[in-house]
Design a protein around this motif. Structure first.
Motif, PDB file in Angstrom:
ATOM      1  N   GLU A 145       0.835  -1.207   0.000  1.00 33.08           N
ATOM      2  CA  GLU A 145       0.000   0.000   0.000  1.00 33.08           C
ATOM      3  C   GLU A 145       0.869   1.256   0.000  1.00 33.08           C
ATOM      4  O   GLU A 145       0.554   2.230  -0.663  1.00 33.08           O
ATOM      5  CB  GLU A 145      -0.910  -0.020   1.222  1.00 33.08           C
ATOM      6  CG  GLU A 145      -1.900   1.121   1.246  1.00 33.08           C
ATOM      7  CD  GLU A 145      -2.832   1.042   2.444  1.00 33.08           C
ATOM      8  OE1 GLU A 145      -2.447   1.542   3.521  1.00 33.08           O
ATOM      9  OE2 GLU A 145      -3.933   0.489   2.296  1.00 33.08           O
ATOM     10  N   HIS A 146       1.995   1.226   0.734  1.00 29.10           N
ATOM     11  CA  HIS A 146       2.879   2.399   0.799  1.00 29.10           C
ATOM     12  C   HIS A 146       3.633   2.607  -0.519  1.00 29.10           C
ATOM     13  O   HIS A 146       4.007   3.734  -0.839  1.00 29.10           O
ATOM     14  CB  HIS A 146       3.867   2.248   1.952  1.00 29.10           C
ATOM     15  CG  HIS A 146       3.234   2.497   3.282  1.00 29.10           C
ATOM     16  ND1 HIS A 146       2.442   1.566   3.903  1.00 29.10           N
ATOM     17  CD2 HIS A 146       3.270   3.564   4.104  1.00 29.10           C
ATOM     18  CE1 HIS A 146       2.007   2.035   5.060  1.00 29.10           C
ATOM     19  NE2 HIS A 146       2.495   3.255   5.202  1.00 29.10           N
ATOM     20  N   GLU A 147       3.850   1.523  -1.269  1.00 27.81           N
ATOM     21  CA  GLU A 147       4.540   1.635  -2.552  1.00 27.81           C
ATOM     22  C   GLU A 147       3.669   2.285  -3.615  1.00 27.81           C
ATOM     23  O   GLU A 147       4.159   2.882  -4.557  1.00 27.81           O
ATOM     24  CB  GLU A 147       5.004   0.254  -3.030  1.00 27.81           C
ATOM     25  CG  GLU A 147       6.142  -0.311  -2.208  1.00 27.81           C
ATOM     26  CD  GLU A 147       6.515  -1.724  -2.624  1.00 27.81           C
ATOM     27  OE1 GLU A 147       5.935  -2.256  -3.583  1.00 27.81           O
ATOM     28  OE2 GLU A 147       7.396  -2.293  -1.961  1.00 27.81           O
ATOM     29  N   ASN A 148       2.365   2.155  -3.470  1.00 29.03           N
ATOM     30  CA  ASN A 148       1.427   2.717  -4.461  1.00 29.03           C
ATOM     31  C   ASN A 148       1.134   4.146  -4.228  1.00 29.03           C
ATOM     32  O   ASN A 148       1.327   4.934  -3.613  1.00 29.03           O
ATOM     33  CB  ASN A 148       0.108   1.941  -4.476  1.00 29.03           C
ATOM     34  CG  ASN A 148       0.321   0.530  -4.984  1.00 29.03           C
ATOM     35  OD1 ASN A 148       1.227   0.290  -5.761  1.00 29.03           O
ATOM     36  ND2 ASN A 148      -0.497  -0.394  -4.526  1.00 29.03           N
TER      37      ASN A 148
END
Length: 96
Positions: A93-96
């Protein structure tokens, strides 16, 4: 599960942790404490609370071995697996 439901579940497990610590003050929950997240922190993400619940459940289950006999010894390991899966979700989620 909605975030409000997760917060309520987190609170229930937090209360269980407090109860076990009242029975045995020597019990520690280091991984959960390290997260620095409590049920009343509504600003934290749903995934963060989900992860905290799995970590807390894992440590509660491990603590139960010290206080009472439980029939299913695999509970702490299963909770850790679920926590790891949730951590991967959080990272994605943090990568997106």
């Amino acid at each position: 599960m909605h975030k409000e439901e997760l917060l309520e579940l987190h609170q229930i497990f937090y209360d269980i942790k407090e109860y076990y610590q009242m029975i045995n003050p020597d019990l520690k929950f280091p991984k959960y404490t390290e997260l620095k997240i409590t049920p009343d922190q509504i600003n934290r993400s749903k995934l963060e609370h989900k992860y905290a619940i799995f970590i807390l459940c894992s440590e509660i289950a491990a603590s139960m071995k010290e206080i009472e006999t439980i029939s299913s010894r695999g509970i702490p390991d299963r909770m850790r697996e679920l926590a790891e899966r949730t951590l991967k979700e959080m990272d994605a989620e943090h990568e997106n």
